[in-house]
Design an enzyme around this catalytic site. Sequence first.
Site, PDB file in Angstrom:
ATOM      1  N   GLY A 121      43.280  31.708  35.553  1.00 27.29           N
ATOM      2  CA  GLY A 121      43.105  30.385  34.951  1.00 27.29           C
ATOM      3  C   GLY A 121      44.430  29.684  34.684  1.00 27.29           C
ATOM      4  N   THR A 122      45.481  30.148  35.346  1.00 25.71           N
ATOM      5  CA  THR A 122      46.824  29.587  35.161  1.00 25.71           C
ATOM      6  C   THR A 122      46.858  28.081  35.438  1.00 25.71           C
ATOM      7  OG1 THR A 122      47.528  31.674  36.174  1.00 25.71           O
ATOM      8  CG2 THR A 122      49.239  30.002  35.783  1.00 25.71           C
ATOM      9  N   THR A 123      46.280  27.677  36.563  1.00 26.00           N
ATOM     10  CA  THR A 123      46.338  26.273  36.987  1.00 26.00           C
ATOM     11  C   THR A 123      45.678  25.384  35.934  1.00 26.00           C
ATOM     12  OG1 THR A 123      45.960  27.167  39.205  1.00 26.00           O
ATOM     13  CG2 THR A 123      45.885  24.767  38.967  1.00 26.00           C
ATOM     14  N   TRP A 124      44.554  25.829  35.458  1.00 22.54           N
ATOM     15  CA  TRP A 124      43.785  25.061  34.448  1.00 22.54           C
ATOM     16  C   TRP A 124      44.582  24.970  33.137  1.00 22.54           C
ATOM     17  CZ3 TRP A 124      38.490  27.015  32.125  1.00 22.54           C
ATOM     18  CH2 TRP A 124      37.825  25.942  31.538  1.00 22.54           C
TER      19      TRP A 124
ATOM     20  N   HIS B 292      54.305  34.585  34.955  1.00 27.30           N
ATOM     21  CA  HIS B 292      53.333  35.657  35.179  1.00 27.30           C
ATOM     22  C   HIS B 292      53.879  36.984  34.647  1.00 27.30           C
ATOM     23  CE1 HIS B 292      50.371  33.451  37.364  1.00 27.30           C
ATOM     24  NE2 HIS B 292      50.971  33.405  38.526  1.00 27.30           N
TER      25      HIS B 292
ATOM     26  N   ARG C 270      41.070  36.921  32.023  1.00 28.69           N
ATOM     27  CA  ARG C 270      39.757  36.695  32.609  1.00 28.69           C
ATOM     28  C   ARG C 270      39.133  38.035  32.976  1.00 28.69           C
ATOM     29  NH1 ARG C 270      38.963  33.103  38.186  1.00 28.69           N
ATOM     30  NH2 ARG C 270      36.755  32.645  37.832  1.00 28.69           N
TER      31      ARG C 270
HETATM   32  P1  A3P Z   1      37.868  31.061  41.309  1.00 25.65           P
HETATM   33  O1  A3P Z   1      38.609  31.635  42.465  1.00 25.65           O
HETATM   34  O2  A3P Z   1      36.991  32.082  40.630  1.00 25.65           O
HETATM   35  O3  A3P Z   1      37.153  29.820  41.611  1.00 25.65           O
HETATM   36  P2  A3P Z   1      44.899  30.680  38.796  1.00 25.65           P
HETATM   37  O4  A3P Z   1      45.037  29.269  38.417  1.00 25.65           O
HETATM   38  O5  A3P Z   1      45.411  31.636  37.744  1.00 25.65           O
HETATM   39  O6  A3P Z   1      45.451  30.956  40.130  1.00 25.65           O
HETATM   40  O7  A3P Z   1      43.344  30.997  38.832  1.00 25.65           O
HETATM   41  C1  A3P Z   1      42.543  30.419  39.819  1.00 25.65           C
HETATM   42  C2  A3P Z   1      41.117  30.344  39.349  1.00 25.65           C
HETATM   43  O8  A3P Z   1      40.998  29.296  38.377  1.00 25.65           O
HETATM   44  C3  A3P Z   1      40.176  30.002  40.484  1.00 25.65           C
HETATM   45  O9  A3P Z   1      38.953  30.672  40.183  1.00 25.65           O
HETATM   46  C4  A3P Z   1      40.051  28.493  40.362  1.00 25.65           C
HETATM   47  O10 A3P Z   1      38.908  27.954  40.952  1.00 25.65           O
HETATM   48  C5  A3P Z   1      40.038  28.346  38.836  1.00 25.65           C
HETATM   49  N1  A3P Z   1      40.434  27.004  38.395  1.00 25.65           N
HETATM   50  C6  A3P Z   1      41.437  26.215  38.891  1.00 25.65           C
HETATM   51  N2  A3P Z   1      41.471  25.044  38.263  1.00 25.65           N
HETATM   52  C7  A3P Z   1      40.478  25.047  37.354  1.00 25.65           C
HETATM   53  C8  A3P Z   1      39.991  24.100  36.401  1.00 25.65           C
HETATM   54  N3  A3P Z   1      40.542  22.899  36.308  1.00 25.65           N
HETATM   55  N4  A3P Z   1      38.947  24.446  35.627  1.00 25.65           N
HETATM   56  C9  A3P Z   1      38.378  25.664  35.737  1.00 25.65           C
HETATM   57  N5  A3P Z   1      38.779  26.612  36.621  1.00 25.65           N
HETATM   58  C10 A3P Z   1      39.813  26.318  37.426  1.00 25.65           C
END
Ligand code: A3P
Length: 325
Positions: free
Chosen positions: A67-70, A127, A149
């Site tokens: 959930g890093t991006t979020w 990370h 997660r």
């Molecule tokens: P899924 O592959 O299960 O869909 P990270 O950002 O740490 O790389 O994690 C990626 C995961 O966060 C992916 O999960 C992606 O779809 C999800 N993700 C990215 N942006 C998001 C957002 N705005 N809201 C909720 N989940 C998000």
Amino acid sequence: ILTSLNMKYQEIIASLPKKERWSGASYTYEYQGFWFSPFALEGIISVQQRFQAQPSDILLCSAPKTGTTWLKALAFAIVTRNRFDDDNNHPLFNAVPHDCVPFLEVDLVDPHENKKDPEIMPLLSTHLPFSSLPKSIVSRGCKMVYICRDPKDTFVSYWHYLRRALPGGQYDHVVERLSLEKELESFCDGSTYYGPYWDHVLGYWKASIKRPDSVLFLKYEDLKRDTVFYVRKLGEFMGRAFTAEEERRGAAERIVELCSLEKLSGLEVNKSGKHRQGTPMSSNNYSFFRRGIVGDWKNLLTPEMQRRIDEITEQKLRGSGFSFS
Ligand code: A3P
């Protein structure tokens, strides 16, 4: 100086235990109890030795695919909300969230570069496991937000990410040969990058118990369930609580909307192009956004694979007081 430092880091890296990844296309190195890519390691050793945190720095910490991006999008939108309250002109419309927050072990490797005014943009991301953070981050009392997660969803997200992120770069030849079984093996023995995942989570969990004022520990699943609540909590924790006036205007709700998966994944910048193009970390922008649901592992893992991860989770978390559910 930089060249001789790089050579020194190369020497350290060459002395570490390593394992082959992707049938020899890459390696993973064990350093301070965790596994890293050679590219990340150089930056990690460098920031450990040279990065000087400022007390007002706020770190967004996570293992990959949790959930890093979020979290980056939300935290960035929260701390900059007074500067960018015009939704049409928001930086998140023109940049991947990863480009809005400097990545400690990659962007801040040279202490003289990428300096920013922490009063304006205090966020950094990493990370790194808690135990490997540069000492000044803890000693200067920097705030940290950690997101984790469910391990099965984390692994499944990682699996899809590999297949979506790598094409079109130096790992093209690897993509056809990726094997779910082999990747699961690496995830379970802890040797995927920044693994073992469970140890990563426990490091920050323990830190959050010891220093609740400094470490805010979040779960992706909780954030999905009540994003507005956690946006308010994030605001308070980062010293940017929403005012009564902002609450009346629905400022927290607007940030949730702006950073939703639907909104971000629909933006041109996140649909096309590459992140960190030309580096070993290059990936397709769209690979950061997929389904974003809880329990997607059910669509990929066999009962045996699921059991395998669950058993490790149970064994690793026993006695820690922490549970993913
Ligand atoms: P899924 O592959 O299960 O869909 P990270 O950002 O740490 O790389 O994690 C990626 C995961 O966060 C992916 O999960 C992606 O779809 C999800 N993700 C990215 N942006 C998001 C957002 N705005 N809201 C909720 N989940 C998000």
